[in-house]
Structures are given as C-alpha cells and as structure tokens.
Design a protein around this motif. Structure first.
Motif, mmCIF file in Angstrom:
data_model
loop_
_atom_site.group_PDB
_atom_site.id
_atom_site.type_symbol
_atom_site.label_atom_id
_atom_site.label_comp_id
_atom_site.label_asym_id
_atom_site.label_seq_id
_atom_site.Cartn_x
_atom_site.Cartn_y
_atom_site.Cartn_z
ATOM 1 N N SER A 1 18.101 -10.843 0.535
ATOM 2 C CA SER A 1 16.894 -11.324 0.507
ATOM 3 C C SER A 1 15.547 -10.291 -0.220
ATOM 4 O O SER A 1 14.452 -10.844 -0.496
ATOM 5 C CB SER A 1 16.481 -11.738 1.838
ATOM 6 O OG SER A 1 16.410 -10.976 2.665
ATOM 7 N N ASP A 2 15.920 -9.094 -0.048
ATOM 8 C CA ASP A 2 15.129 -8.107 -0.379
ATOM 9 C C ASP A 2 15.327 -7.848 -2.054
ATOM 10 O O ASP A 2 14.482 -6.844 -2.543
ATOM 11 C CB ASP A 2 15.157 -6.850 0.388
ATOM 12 C CG ASP A 2 14.710 -7.100 1.825
ATOM 13 O OD1 ASP A 2 13.776 -7.990 1.811
ATOM 14 O OD2 ASP A 2 14.681 -6.378 2.641
ATOM 15 N N PRO B 1 11.985 -8.532 -4.187
ATOM 16 C CA PRO B 1 10.865 -7.851 -4.309
ATOM 17 C C PRO B 1 11.284 -6.268 -4.721
ATOM 18 O O PRO B 1 10.261 -5.774 -5.351
ATOM 19 C CB PRO B 1 10.522 -7.652 -2.883
ATOM 20 C CG PRO B 1 11.623 -8.431 -2.036
ATOM 21 C CD PRO B 1 12.322 -9.391 -2.994
ATOM 22 N N ASN C 1 8.496 -16.993 -4.739
ATOM 23 C CA ASN C 1 8.064 -16.697 -3.491
ATOM 24 C C ASN C 1 7.737 -15.446 -3.099
ATOM 25 O O ASN C 1 7.211 -14.960 -1.965
ATOM 26 C CB ASN C 1 9.104 -17.258 -2.501
ATOM 27 C CG ASN C 1 9.363 -18.766 -2.573
ATOM 28 O OD1 ASN C 1 8.559 -19.460 -3.020
ATOM 29 N ND2 ASN C 1 10.633 -19.158 -2.214
ATOM 30 N N VAL C 2 8.072 -14.253 -3.828
ATOM 31 C CA VAL C 2 7.499 -12.873 -3.395
ATOM 32 C C VAL C 2 6.293 -12.646 -3.589
ATOM 33 O O VAL C 2 5.353 -13.209 -4.254
ATOM 34 C CB VAL C 2 8.249 -11.941 -4.524
ATOM 35 C CG1 VAL C 2 7.847 -10.663 -4.474
ATOM 36 C CG2 VAL C 2 9.892 -11.958 -4.508
ATOM 37 N N THR C 3 5.919 -12.148 -2.381
ATOM 38 C CA THR C 3 4.462 -11.960 -2.159
ATOM 39 C C THR C 3 3.965 -10.232 -2.384
ATOM 40 O O THR C 3 5.163 -9.472 -2.536
ATOM 41 C CB THR C 3 3.948 -12.037 -0.766
ATOM 42 O OG1 THR C 3 4.599 -11.555 0.212
ATOM 43 C CG2 THR C 3 4.324 -13.721 -0.277
ATOM 44 N N ASP D 1 5.290 -8.397 0.539
ATOM 45 C CA ASP D 1 6.885 -8.255 0.240
ATOM 46 C C ASP D 1 7.034 -6.912 -0.600
ATOM 47 O O ASP D 1 8.222 -6.191 0.025
ATOM 48 C CB ASP D 1 7.472 -9.379 -0.268
ATOM 49 C CG ASP D 1 7.817 -10.687 0.613
ATOM 50 O OD1 ASP D 1 7.620 -10.410 1.880
ATOM 51 O OD2 ASP D 1 7.505 -11.727 -0.027
ATOM 52 N N ARG E 1 6.648 -3.868 1.661
ATOM 53 C CA ARG E 1 7.691 -3.710 2.490
ATOM 54 C C ARG E 1 8.888 -3.137 2.151
ATOM 55 O O ARG E 1 9.198 -2.324 2.931
ATOM 56 C CB ARG E 1 7.684 -5.159 3.313
ATOM 57 C CG ARG E 1 8.630 -5.141 4.466
ATOM 58 C CD ARG E 1 9.080 -6.612 4.905
ATOM 59 N NE ARG E 1 9.437 -7.604 3.910
ATOM 60 C CZ ARG E 1 10.382 -7.748 3.418
ATOM 61 N NH1 ARG E 1 11.611 -6.768 3.584
ATOM 62 N NH2 ARG E 1 10.803 -8.625 2.333
ATOM 63 N N VAL E 2 9.252 -3.653 1.239
ATOM 64 C CA VAL E 2 10.721 -3.260 0.607
ATOM 65 C C VAL E 2 10.371 -1.644 0.194
ATOM 66 O O VAL E 2 11.287 -0.717 0.270
ATOM 67 C CB VAL E 2 11.281 -3.776 -0.290
ATOM 68 C CG1 VAL E 2 11.616 -5.355 0.083
ATOM 69 C CG2 VAL E 2 10.250 -4.094 -1.857
#
Length: 944
Positions: free
Chosen positions: A302-303, A306, A433-435, A438, A441-442
C-alpha cells in the motif's frame, strides 16, 4: 493418463468476439475463471482467463487490428527461487530451453520462429522467467507446439554437451554485460550490502561465476523438475485468433503435461538495515558515481505508490530537487531517484555521477544529496506534485497498450504476481488516491534519518575520492555449495498424438500496409500520416534534413549539441517551467540529431495535443540559447565523452568509423563529436547552426494517431508560419584508402572480452536494388540468430553471447560489418572462425535450404512490421526520405520470391571478399596480440 484434449465437456460459456456473443463449448477439463470487458472510457485490457486440469493458467486477449499473435509463457521462478551457492540456474535455464526438446531438434526453436516470420526471446529476473514469440497469426498452432514441448518434454533432450555450451554462453553474456562494462559490477556488489546474508536478492540473476562452474547436469535437472511445470506457469495469448480453436489447441498441446510439485508464494518480509553501510569499488571509469538506497516495501504494498511519488519529487527529472541541486549547479553530470519494486523488496535509490571538473569527492556529493532530502522535508508536497505523477502514470499506462506484446506482458505479469490479469484500473486508482499526507508519512517511515547503503565507484587508483571508508566487506562468493535436498521427478508423458510432426501454418494472411495520407502545410511543409485507433495517442515526428552531415568536421558534435540546447530553456520560459508543463500533460518532447537529420519527437495523449504542440512551437521558434544552459550542457557532453572512452562498444564504433571513412568528413567522426571538436564549439556556433538547420524548407512531418487527417491538420497550423530556405550538404570529404586484410588493435587493458569488427565501405541505401539484395544475401551468413556465424561462435563453441553481420546504408555511403564480442582467451580462435565462415560463404554462397529459409523468414515477417505507431512512422519516413512509392514493399516481396540463388551467390562473391575488408579488435593487447599475430595478417596498433 487422461486425454483432456480429445473429450469435450458439457461446460459452455458466452464470449465476446467482434462485439457479437458467440457460444463455444469448452474442452473437457478446461474451466473459465474470469471474463473482463472494457466499456466506455475505461482503461484496461479485455481478456478471458481459463485453467486446465493440470493447473496451467491460460489468458486470452483477442485483438484483430493486426494479423499477428504474441504467445507468452511465464514461469513463477527467478533467481529468488535458487539456493545460496547455486545461483544463476534460472537464467541458465532461460538459455537451455532454447536448445531443443524431445520432439524439437537442436536449434529448431529459433529456426522455426524465425522462418515463420516471427521474433522471440526469453528473459529472467529475480522472480520470474518468461518466453515469448510474436508471429503472423497463421503460425499460432506451431508456437503452442514449441512451447508445450519444452514445458513437458525438455529433459529427454538435455545433454551434457548442450549444458556446457550454454554455460559458456552465459559466462560470455556476463562478461559482455557486466564485467566488460563501466560500473557493470556495481549492482551485484551493492545488493550484497543491501540485503541480509542469504536473502534471495543478495546474489545476481546471472549468477556468480563460481556457482555456474560448480553446477552439474543433475543439479539443473532437479531445478527444472521443481519449477517448470504447468501449475507454476501462465500461458498468455494475445492478437488475431479464434478463441474456440485456440482453446482446443492449448488443451491438446498442454493438457496432457502432468502437474509438478505444489508451489507456494514466497513469503514477504520487509528488509531492514541495522545501520548505515558504506562500501566502494574501483573501476575502469572516468566519472565517479555515488549510489544511496533505503529499504522500503515490496511490489503492490500500500505504500508503494506514495513512495514512487516521493522519488519523482526528489529526482524525477528537470523539476526535481536533485536536478536543481546537483545537475543544474554543475556538481553532477547526471542525478536521479527511482523506486524499483520487485516481488519481495523495493529500493528507494538515489544516484549521482560526479562532474570531476567541479567536485570529484563523493563525500561532498553525498552531503548535497542528503541536503536535498532535508530540503524536501521543509518544502513538503504540493498539489502539483500529486497531479503531475498521476498524469504521468496514466499516460505511461496508455502508451504501454500500443502493442499486443505490451498488453500480453502486462496480463502475464499481473497474473503471476497478483493472481489478477487486468490491474490497470486498480493501479490507476492506487496512484489517484495518494494524498500529500501519504507522501510525508512514507518519507518519515522509510527515509528520514533511516539507515542506508552508500556505495562509491571511483576510477582505478583514486580511492581517496570515496564518500567514507568501507564498513561493509562482501563475503567471498567462493563458498561451500549447499546440496540440493531431496529429489523431484516427473513421470514421462505418453503423448496420444505424434508430437514429432510440426503443425502446418494456417491459411495465408492478407497483409495490409498503413493507409497513408499526404498534405502540405501553407508554407509547403509535407505532412505524411496515417490513422491508428488502438490507443488515444499521437506520435509526431519532425525531421530536418541535414544533421551531423551539415557540420564541418572540425565542429563535429555541433548538430547534437544544438539539439541538446533546444531541449533547454526557451526565451519565454525556463527549462524547469517547460519540463513542469510537459509533465503536467504526461507528454514527451525531445530534440535530437543523427548523421543525416535533426529531429523533434513528440508523444502525447490526443486529449492534450494542442497544449503539447504549443510547447513544441515555443521550443522550436523561441529557443533561449542562454549562456548558463550552454556552459552546463557542453560540460556534460565533454564529461560524457570522457566516460565513453571506457566503453568497449563506443571505442569499437569510433575506431571502425574512423578506419572506413577517415577524418576528412562527418561520416568518420561520431555525431556526438570528440573532446577536441566539442571543446571548440561556441554558443555563436550553436546559434548559427540553428539558423541553418531549423528551417521550414528542411522540415518534413510524420504523424500517427487516432485523429483523421481532417482533424489533425488544423491542429498543425501553428507550423505554417515557419520559414527559411533548405540547406545543401557540403561535399563529402576525401575517403581513405582501405588497407584490406590488416588487423587493427585498440588496447583496452584488463578487458574481459574482445570486441571484433570486420568490414568495408559498401552500398548506399536503396529499397529494391543492390543494397536490398545484399541484405537478402547476407541473411544466412549473419542476419538471423541461426545464421552461420552465430551458430558457430555461440551455439557450437560458446565463444560469444552473439555474432551478426549486416549491410547498413545511408543517403551517400554504406558499409558492411561483422561484429561480435568474445572471451579474451579465444580472440584469435574466434577471428579465425569468422574468417573461415566469410571466406566459405563468399566462395560457395548459400544452400537451397538457406535460400528457402531466407525467403520464408523475411517475407512472412511483414505481418509484424506495422503494428505500433512507431513502426508505422518508421515505414512512412522511409517513403518520405528516400522518395519511395507507397507500394515499394510489394516490389520487395516480388524480389524475395523470385531472386535466384545464383544471383545472390554472385553478390556474395562480389561483396564479401576479405581482401577488401579491415579487421578491428578492441581488447587487452597484452593478452591477444601474440595469438592474433599467428593468423598471419599485418597488425597495427590504433591510438584513439
């Protein structure tokens, strides 16, 4: 053994064919698992997924736009399935499985596909091995016969001799691609530090040489039986075929192959580093290089999305932080960031190639790279950052659907690693969908203040340039090999039909060349185009007659340097602003130059054509030619030329051109120029060449896209304002007298291989005359994989990874060349074999079988010639550049069918006399000269 292909089950399914539902009855044992259709504006690949009783997954994608099919067999096995001490097996099998099987004779796989007019190859990476062919659609059954035979009947044909030859071929591939290339060993050394000891990514895909040397025939047999089975494979077929017939064929040829051992998906665990590790390597390079990487996630985590976006912000082109802080400032010739992901792990990688004239110390370069990471933390993520990457991902996805082979490989990849063939829509959604949160965060999770691996690559004897002293010492690759525990065996397959009979081709195809239209702009510029509706894209090429050939030899490199400046700032916007505008469109605009032309390449989504063309016009008509840009671009070119002095292929090309064409004209000097000529070029020279080259009367357009002529031409009206006269080529300078039969040696100390070139000046290009016929004549000698010289040096003796010969022709001149790279210790033997093959062919010519092979192979390959927009554009450019009739391929086909063996052999006698040819060797002079002298030819050492 059950014979699934004879019995017909009662299961039936509706499938869509040409938008009309057609009822087909599935063969017994075949199950439909999934149907995917695309509707409206949805981006994806329609397909149907089946499974045979033995576990083979079958994916079918119908595309009737071109008379061709692509067949791909992907096995879920790569180097990650190997054992420590047994590396290189998966890649070795990629080679071995082209060597024949129980019902397919030695070398017949390549010969069959090539003679059918197709192309083929195989590739291996850490996680999968695939084999693929693209052929005219009437050859599909034959391809299924070939692929099934090596899946189910490979081992009976495996011999020790084949194993030994292919092991040598793999060693040659390693020598050519890794050991004999600048920075070639960097990746495998880096991965030893990056991954924990014993991690399946810690050894190279091609294998450690010691492991390959230790391997024996029983080892590789066990490896095959463990992994190369139908239940560990995906068969994907795309193109112009009948689905019901294809399913019957698939079940016939693959259905009786038994399942292999069960295969579990490899376990995924995030790679962690306890501390930052430094390592270094001295190499025969000119430019120091620094590579930094952080462990992150694995493919489709999921990461991943981003992190990809973060990599783009930090180092994804001219708008990135690394470009600004390292390249634009002159500290690096190149710099970038990427985030490649594999099944088990990803690397967040930063790299920079130092500019030693400004800063050669890699410690200082490391600080600038880490400062850029800190600058990102303060800068944060903008909405433009998000929008840009999402648009680029969408555009690259759509461009990847331009060929059947591209769609087939996408379906096969997704099925192998995710169990779902069509993940295009979900992948697009992942990135959409990446913000901004996000991305930050990564960054905090995987990059900020995290341990990393830092590798310095420096020129030999310049260890003082490394970033920091080594803290990591790789373990020796000479280890006690693990014993392969247990045995795996498969029962012999008793086939219920005669597999020794090669299936016949289907009915002859009706081939269609692109429907071409022509129209002039108001200022007389010719536009040649064709409509292609497979993707909503536009490919536009602007060609300007002249290029390197317009330039005085003392200014060699000027056409290339001018094109590079056209890729920089305009007088209206900075380089970064223009790059940002193109990235926000997902478009590509690139200026370049070659021997006889400068060009502009434009690729964009049709919906963004107008905005893209506005940028092309700005770059073309309003170049900035700023002094700061010129100083940087020229310095980068000079450093690149210094770097290329360490590349054997560049040295060989440079020396060969010099010997054939001399230093009195542009053809004897590379279009990139030399250190001396580029150093003398000024910004005023660039401005003058721009005025001479970039004129309307020099220009011609080629366009391929989904817009009809009536809609595309009005979009090009901005170019109607272009003016300027045509440029005449200067007289061609004096050509040198060739000293035929002379061997020239270019010394490259410690070279792992010797590059050999044999050749002479020859005919200029023509479409139906002696040049065309000479290439027909050459085909059995060196124009195909199973040509005489390649079979001799690669398949029979294991001296090389490949050998070929060809005629190359331009507007004024051409040349004939034989080229190969061979092991240093067999340089003289290889040259002797090449001389024998050329002499024998020149004296005796081709055989009747070779004539038939050439006719079949070249004539049937036309079905593959016009599939992609790029192929269509290349076809039209030939017509445009050489003033050919649109039906010239019909004339070529007639020549191929009717030319006699005697005519071709007479050409061989005329064109292949060794006394007219020079011989070039680029290699370690101290290791090859003595043995080469024994061949009896005069030798001269050439200093470049």
């Amino acid at each position: 053994m059950k014979k699934w292909f004879w019995a017909v089950g009662i299961a039936a399914v509706l499938v869509a064919c040409a938008d009309k539902p057609v009822q087909i009855t599935l063969p017994k044992g075949v199950v439909l698992l999934e149907t995917s259709k695309q509707t409206g504006s949805q981006v994806g690949i329609p397909f149907r997924k089946y499974q045979l009783a033995n576990g083979l997954t079958v994916i079918l994608h119908e595309d009737h736009s071109d008379p061709l099919v692509t067949v791909d067999v992907t096995y879920h096995v790569g180097s990650a399935r190997e054992l420590k001490g047994r590396s290189g097996f998966a890649h070795l099998f990629e080679h071995m499985m082209f060597q024949g099987s129980e019902h397919v004779a030695d070398e017949l796989h390549f010969k069959t596909v090539t003679e059918a007019g197709g192309t083929l190859n195989g590739t291996t990476n850490t996680d999968r091995t695939n084999y693929f062919e693209t052929v005219p659609s009437n050859q599909l059954e034959k391809m299924l016969w070939l692929e099934s035979d090596r899946m189910g009947f490979f081992l009976p044909a495996l011999t020790k001799q084949k194993f030994e030859v292919q092991r040598e071929t793999v060693k040659n591939e390693r020598a050519q691609r890794i050991d004999n290339q600048p920075y070639g060993q960097m990746g495998e050394k880096f991965n030893q530090a990056f991954y924990p000891e014993g991690h399946p990514y810690s050894w190279p895909v091609i294998g450690w040489p010691d492991d390959l040397n230790r391997a024996d025939l029983d080892d590789v047999k066990q490896f095959f039986q463990r992994w190369y089975s139908p239940n560990n494979a995906t068969l994907t077929i795309g193109g112009d075929f009948n689905e019901a017939q294809t399913l019957d064929w698939v079940n016939k040829y693959f259905g009786e192959i038994p399942r292999g051992p069960e295969v579990e998906a490899p376990k995924k665990a995030l790679v962690k580093l306890d501390k930052t590790q430094y390592l270094s390597m001295e190499d025969r390079v000119y430019l120091p290089l620094l590579r930094i990487a952080f462990p992150t996630v694995y493919a489709r985590h999921s990461d991943e999305a981003p992190l990809d976006l973060l990599a783009n912000i930090l180092g994804g082109g001219k708008t990135s932080l690394l470009y600004k802080n390292l390249v634009k400032s002159g500290y690096a010739v190149q710099a970038g960031v990427n985030h490649p992901c594999q099944e088990l792990a990803c690397q967040f990688t930063l790299y920079a190639v130092a500019n030693p004239d400004k800063e050669a110390n890699l410690g200082a370069l490391e600080k600038r790279m880490l400062d850029s990471i800190q600058e990102f933390e303060k800068r944060g993520v903008t909405q433009e950052d998000l929008d840009k990457v999402k648009v680029q991902f969408e555009a690259s996805t759509i461009f990847g659907l331009q060929s059947v082979s591209g769609k087939v490989s996408t379906l096969a990849y997704n099925q192998t690693f995710a169990g779902e063939p069509n993940m295009i829509a979900s992948d697009l959604q992942r990135y959409a969908n990446v913000t901004r949160a996000d991305v930050m965060r990564v960054f905090d999770t995987y990059i900020k203040d995290k341990p990393m691996v830092v590798m310095s690559v420096v020129p030999m004897g310049e260890k003082e340039l490394i970033a920091k002293p080594d803290t990591f010492v790789p373990e020796s690759t000479v280890i006690a090999a693990d014993v392969i525990k247990g045995t795996v065996s498969r029962q012999p397959v008793q086939s219920s039909f005669d597999r020794t009979k090669m299936p016949p081709a289907g009915p002859a195809l009706v081939l269609k060349t692109p429907v071409i239209w022509k129209q002039d702009l108001a200022n007389g510029i010719q536009v040649m185009g064709t409509q292609s509706n497979e993707t909503p894209t536009i490919e536009l090429m602007i060609y300007l007659n002249g290029g390197h050939r317009l330039v005085d030899v003392n200014k060699a490199g000027l056409a290339n340097l001018t094109a590079s400046m056209m890729n920089e700032s305009s007088s209206l916007r900075s380089n970064e602003d223009l790059a940002q505008a193109l990235e926000m469109l997902g478009s590509h605009v690139s200026f370049g130059a070659s021997d006889y032309q400068s060009y502009v390449q434009v690729s964009c989504l049709t919906s963004r054509l107008d905005e893209t063309l506005a940028i092309v016009e700005e770059k073309l008509f309003h170049p900035g030619f700023k002094e700061a840009d010129f100083s940087r671009v020229k310095e980068q070119l000079l450093q690149s030329l210094q770097h290329m002095q360490s590349e054997p292929s560049y040295l060989a090309k440079t020396a060969f051109n010099h010997l054939l064409f001399g230093d009195k004209n542009a053809l004897g000097v590379n279009a990139t120029g030399t250190l001396a000529t580029v150093n003398d070029i000024t910004l005023d020279d660039v401005k003058a060449f721009y005025r001479e080259q970039y004129t309307a009367k020099n220009a011609q357009f080629v366009a391929v896209g989904n817009l009809p002529q009536t809609e595309l031409m009005p979009r090009l009206k901005g170019f109607s304002q272009w003016s300027g006269a045509s440029s005449a080529l200067p007289p061609l300078g004096q050509l040198p007298e060739l000293k035929g039969g002379t061997i020239y040696i270019v010394d490259k100390p410690d070279a792992a291989q010797s590059v050999i070139k044999i050749g002479k000046r020859a005919l200029p290009y023509d479409a139906t005359g002696l040049f065309f016929k000479s290439n027909l004549m050459n085909y059995p000698l060196g124009g195909a994989f199973n040509s005489r010289i390649n079979l001799n040096l690669r398949e029979d003796k294991g001296y090389t990874y490949g050998a070929r010969s060809f005629f190359d022709g331009g507007v004024e001149q051409g040349y004939f060349q034989v080229t190969t790279s061979v092991r240093t210790d067999v340089t003289a033997q290889s040259l002797s074999e090449l001389i024998k093959e050329i002499s024998r062919y020149q004296q005796s010519g081709m055989t009747d079988k070779e004539l038939s092979f050439m006719r079949n192979s070249i004539s049937q390959s036309e079905a593959l010639d016009y599939e992609t927009p790029y192929q269509k554009a290349s076809f039209m450019r030939l017509i445009q550049r050489y003033h050919l009739s649109e039906d010239f391929t019909l004339k070529q086909s007639e020549i191929i069918k009717t030319i006699s063996k005697d005519s071709l052999n007479k050409l061989a006698s005329q064109e292949l006399a060794l006394d007219d040819m020079i011989i070039l060797i680029v290699g370690d002079k101290t290791k090859v000269e003595t043995s080469v002298r024994q061949l009896g030819y005069p030798i001269k050492v050439l200093n470049l």
